[in-house]
Enzyme design. Structure first.
Site, PDB file in Angstrom:
ATOM      1  CB  THR A   1      44.165  40.474  39.289  1.00 58.93           C
ATOM      2  OG1 THR A   1      44.899  40.873  38.129  1.00 58.93           O
ATOM      3  CG2 THR A   1      42.985  39.620  38.851  1.00 58.93           C
TER       4      THR A   1
ATOM      5  CG  HIS B   1      45.281  45.542  37.150  1.00 55.89           C
ATOM      6  ND1 HIS B   1      46.442  45.568  36.388  1.00 55.89           N
ATOM      7  CD2 HIS B   1      45.116  44.238  37.506  1.00 55.89           C
ATOM      8  CE1 HIS B   1      46.956  44.364  36.299  1.00 55.89           C
ATOM      9  NE2 HIS B   1      46.171  43.529  36.961  1.00 55.89           N
TER      10      HIS B   1
END
Length: 606
Positions: free
Chosen positions: A283, A458
């Site tokens: 992140t 992601h």
């Protein structure tokens, strides 16, 4: 005892390769390299033990075995979620440990204890038969070190014969482990990290000129239709935790997984060939890429290793045109070193866990549930001056994907992977939380004058779960081609009142910064960006991932193979070769900027 420890470490390392990391070899030659690569590092460590006093030497042998096992096992736990190997920058991110304990527990298997049984056996042997041992003289240490170096040279030569310039591929950690061994890989990684530290010390202002010239060449004129389209509006960026595109507009056991996001596509500009470009920073990497239009590191996280750098980031640039910039994330401010990095990026305010009322009842998994997070964020939004740019980072759809029974709108999937099974309900919950957030903003009359940019940060399901992923996707197996395509994440640009549109340009998170600035009417030609405006009629449909893979409209390159996207089959490498330079240069120049802290020498034209 030395030979007994040597045999245990050698055998155990190979078993870790096959059953812990599930490393597959494509030939007998590769399997041979995998089998022999623990030898050199093991001999070296055992040789060093002979520098220790005789009465302490047996303990050092056992200590070497224990240390090696701990290193291997730590890598296995990391690999089970990230499908990757540890690096030195990851190991020093100790401030994250308390927050990930639940995730680590989820990765442990009962049979892992078998990897430590030999250590107990060695202790038993030593305690029962220690008087029978005799010990060699210290000069044995030198002899064993020389043998270890010789074995490593042979090992590396054999590996280089099949994979030339092996050591230049530091981003491909599995390749290095397969060829030179996990302990040698860690030693090489330590060298790489120390080298990157030295780059800043030796960098000078002349280097930035080459990068300025390169980024000027990459600049693409904005589309007049979109330039300044949202000037003066509030901007909310929502980072959708672990959301991959394979669940968008899809069902699971007949149930729609993301009903609200599916509907939002019809009212948004939606990009379905958009890829995350994160690596080990996850992140935090996505935040860095979006805010800077630069890549994160190929190991570790820029948020930890380069938080003292100078940046010319999106929040700072928006502040210059009158925007109040903030981040809302109900987590500890030190996680991923955000409290320090947000200052470097130029954010005005970080609303961390202290800004939220977090209780046992409204928390699950990593913290505050998304529904409560968005609800409580509304009052914080009202405190801000307008126009504002606010980034929201969600939490609920985070590994290990825990969810209370009352929050389940769909049941778990049924596969070999508990991780994948739990993923679908948490995605569905996040979808519902975003829907309720939109509804509340409308009720508070905060919706119409706001632009929403939402993207997956992601992947959520790593390659470790390929068997179950193949089952869901109804494929025989997940190929390397599929693995890259599974890195697609959704991107929504939602402008209330604007008709929806699908964009098929191949793109990535690195393109968001110039895109947003152009939408706000800010010219970017004099900025250092490696991305390009997604709406520019001149942009090339292309994305490069942090591991060196890249995708175009027609071709996909990964693991030294060029694929035709229409057939999903290997094709002639000549089709991918025209893109090699751009892919490598983008990564190279980004690394030079980050490692050398080159933006300290850069001044934008006023």
């Amino acid at each position: 005892m030395m030979w007994l420890v040597f045999g245990f470490i050698w055998l155990k390392t190979y078993l870790f390769y096959k059953f812990g990391f599930q490393i597959q070899s494509e030939s007998i030659y590769q399997e041979f390299l995998l089998f022999i690569n623990p030898i050199s590092s093991t001999i070296l460590l055992l040789g060093l033990c002979f520098l220790i006093k005789k009465d302490k030497r047996p303990f050092s042998f056992i200590g070497v075995n224990l240390l090696t096992t701990i290193i291997l096992y730590a890598n296995v736990l990391y690999y089970r979620f990230f499908n990757d190997f540890l690096t030195l920058p990851v190991l020093v991110q100790t401030s994250n440990i308390s927050d990930v304990q639940g995730s680590i527990a989820e990765l442990v298997r009962w049979w892992d204890a078998l990897f430590f049984v030999d250590i107990l056996f060695l202790v038993y042997i030593w305690m029962t038969k220690r008087k029978e041992y005799s010990f060699a003289r210290p000069r044995v240490a030198l002899a064993l070190i020389v043998v270890a170096v010789g074995v490593f040279v042979v090992n590396l030569s054999l590996a280089q014969a099949e994979r030339p310039q092996l050591l230049t591929r530091s981003f491909d950690r599995e390749l290095l482990v397969k060829n030179i061994g996990v302990l040698n890989y860690h030693a090489y990684d330590a060298y790489i990290q120390s080298h990157s530290k030295a780059q800043r010390a030796f960098a000078d202002g002349s280097e930035i000129n080459e990068i300025i010239y390169y980024t000027r060449e990459q600049y693409r004129e904005p589309n007049e239709e979109y330039f300044g389209l949202i000037e003066g509006k509030n901007v909310m960026v929502i980072s959708l935790e672990s959301l991959q595109s394979f669940v968008i507009e899809q069902t699971m056991n007949g149930e729609v997984i993301t009903p609200f996001l599916n509907e939002l596509i019809e009212e948004s500009i939606y990009f379905d060939h958009f890829y995350h470009q994160t690596e080990q920073g996850k992140t935090s990497d996505s935040e860095f890429v979006v805010d800077n239009s630069l890549f994160g590191r190929n190991s570790g996280a820029v948020f930890f290793t380069h938080s003292n750098n100078e940046y010319d980031a999106l929040p700072e640039q928006l502040g210059e045109i009158g925007y109040y910039t903030s981040v809302m994330h109900a987590n500890n401010k030190s996680f991923w070193n955000r409290d320090m990095m947000y200052l470097a990026l130029g954010y005005d305010r970080f609303f961390d866990i202290q800004s939220y009322d977090v209780t046992e009842e409204n928390s699950v998994g990593w913290g505050l549930k998304d529904l409560d997070f968005f609800e409580q964020s509304i009052d914080l939004l009202k405190q801000q001056p307008e126009p504002y740019f606010t980034k929201f980072i969600t939490l609920t759809n985070h590994f290990p994907f825990e969810l209370d029974e009352e929050d389940r709108f769909i049941e778990e999937y049924d596969s070999y992977s508990g991780t994948l099974n739990r993923f679908f309900p948490t995605v569905r919950y996040m979808d519902y939380a975003v829907e309720q957030f939109f509804e509340r903003l409308k009720e508070e009359e905060m919706y119409e004058d706001t632009v929403f940019i939402m993207y997956g940060d992601h992947y959520g399901i790593s390659s470790f779960h390929d068997r179950s992923m193949a089952m869901y996707l109804e494929k025989d197996e997940i190929t390397d081609f599929d693995t890259v395509q599974l890195q697609r994440v959704p991107l929504f640009i939602h402008i209330p009142g604007m008709e929806g549109k699908r964009m098929d340009t191949v793109s990535g998170q690195i393109d968001l910064k110039p895109t947003l600035l152009h939408l706000l009417g800010v010219e970017t030609e004099d900025m250092i960006h490696l991305g390009t405006d997604l709406f520019s009629e001149e942009r090339e449909s292309f994305v490069v991932l942090r591991n060196g893979s890249f995708v175009t409209d027609d071709y996909l390159y990964t693991s030294d193979v060029c694929y035709d996207k229409r057939t999903e089959q290997e094709t002639d490498m000549s089709y991918c070769e025209p893109y090699f330079d751009k892919a490598s240069q983008d990564l190279h120049y980004s690394d030079r900027v980050v490692y050398g802290d080159l933006l300290r020498f850069f001044e934008r034209k006023e």
